[in-house]
Design an enzyme around this catalytic site. Structure first.
Site, short mmCIF file in Angstrom:
data_model
loop_
_atom_site.label_atom_id
_atom_site.label_comp_id
_atom_site.label_asym_id
_atom_site.label_seq_id
_atom_site.Cartn_x
_atom_site.Cartn_y
_atom_site.Cartn_z
CD1 TRP A 21 3.06 5.06 -5.38
CD2 TRP A 21 2.04 3.48 -5.46
NE1 TRP A 21 3.24 3.88 -6.65
CE2 TRP A 21 2.56 3.32 -6.28
CE3 TRP A 21 1.05 2.87 -4.39
CZ2 TRP A 21 1.66 2.33 -6.97
CZ3 TRP A 21 0.22 1.69 -4.99
CH2 TRP A 21 1.15 1.44 -6.45
CE1 TYR A 57 6.06 3.41 -4.64
CE2 TYR A 57 6.15 5.25 -2.56
CZ TYR A 57 5.63 4.15 -2.50
OH TYR A 57 5.88 3.25 -2.20
CB SER A 151 8.23 -2.98 1.59
OG SER A 151 7.06 -3.08 0.77
#
Length: 326
Positions: A21, A57, A151
């Site tokens: 990230w 990201y 996720s």
């Protein structure tokens, strides 16, 4: 660096991976390309073979950096990426948008098939409807992805996903400040032989034990702009704890740190002591952080007495302060 089986894939991944990230440069302060490549190189030099990224990201920057890095890397690296935020959020989920996202990630990473695509904390109602899993199964059959996972923000969402056919992995928030999955999720995961990827292992840096209440963060750091969940789930920032309280709780934990470990290593070791975990993915903004985190793999397990102390600490001191989906 020790390795563990990634669910039922037959693939061994480093039990300490790298969360990428930070490499996007838009949510953890600025990181230039040179430092990003140094972070990736340090990870590989320390035996890390699992990288976790996402299409959002840095609006694809993290994937691009990884793709360019892999062109000159001789090691076999498992790259997990994600889709489902950005333009899809919150109600633009269909087979076309999912397919477009996967094609874009394939291009940025420079591969013909993704090792793992994960749904990126998409709305619970979309998970429950289940169509998105049908699309992923179709893309898997077409050879666009090798496997898929999710996720998630909460145990409830994880349990929904766990019922889906061919689910390979679950990525969850799990650390000394967030222990709910131990009893409510892990027994079911073991039965399904699904891989567990742990994000936020250091609670956005709180569990380094180095933060102070007057700590300042740059405007493009989520620890500045999402401290109270202003932009996305508050649980993604400081594990959902109010910052000042989190600092106080982390300071209380300093007395538990064994002499042979840093606090970060203790926090990572605590996670790795749970054998259901396949890999933990601390991020890094400096190469030195990668090396320090990687050492947790070879440290001895914490004692059962230590685990009991952490459990009591969580129940008595932490859980009442947690905010956000959990």
């Amino acid at each position: 660096m020790k390795k563990r089986l990634f669910g039922d894939s037959g693939i061994n991944v480093s039990d300490v991976g790298l969360g990428c990230w930070q490499l996007g440069g838009d949510c953890w302060g600025n990181i230039d390309d040179q430092r990003a490549y140094e972070i990736l190189s340090t990870a590989i030099d320390n035996g890390i073979n699992f990288l976790d990224t996402a299409d959002v990201y840095g609006n694809g920057q993290s994937e691009l950096l990884i793709g360019n890095f892999l062109k000159g890397c001789s090691e076999e690296i498992f790259v997990a990426t994600k889709l489902g935020r950005g333009e899809m959020w919150p109600d633009n989920y269909n087979e076309t948008t999912v397919r477009m996202a996967i094609e874009a990630s394939l291009k940025r990473l420079g591969v013909e098939c993704l090792d793992l695509i994960q749904l990126h904390c998409i709305p619970g109602k979309v998970l429950r409807q289940g169509d998105v899993f049908d699309w992923l199964n179709k893309l898997r059959n077409e050879g666009k992805i090798k496997r898929f996972g999710a996720s998630v923000e909460s145990v409830e969402e994880a349990l929904v996903c766990l019922e889906q056919e061919n689910l390979s992995s679950l990525q969850i928030i799990f650390n000394i400040f967030r222990q709910k999955p131990i009893n409510e999720l892990f027994p079911k995961v073991k039965k399904k032989n699904v891989a567990i990827i742990v994000r936020l292992p250091l609670a956005s840096g709180l569990l380094t034990g180095k933060m102070r209440k007057n700590q300042s963060f740059p405007p493009n750091d989520h620890r500045y702009f999402n401290r109270d969940g202003q932009y996305f789930n508050v649980g993604e920032t400081f594990a959902g704890l109010p910052f000042e309280i989190g600092v106080e709780l982390a300071d209380e934990l300093l007395e538990y740190v064994p002499k042979e470990m840093t606090m970060s290593q203790m926090a990572l070791r605590w996670i790795l002591d749970h054998d259901v975990v396949s890999t933990v993915i601390p991020g890094a903004s400096q190469p030195s952080q990668v090396s320090t985190n990687a050492l947790a793999s070879d440290l001895s397990n914490l004692s059962s007495d230590m685990h009991q102390k952490f459990s009591t600490f969580y129940q008595q001191r932490v859980v009442k302060h947690i905010r956000g989906s959990y």
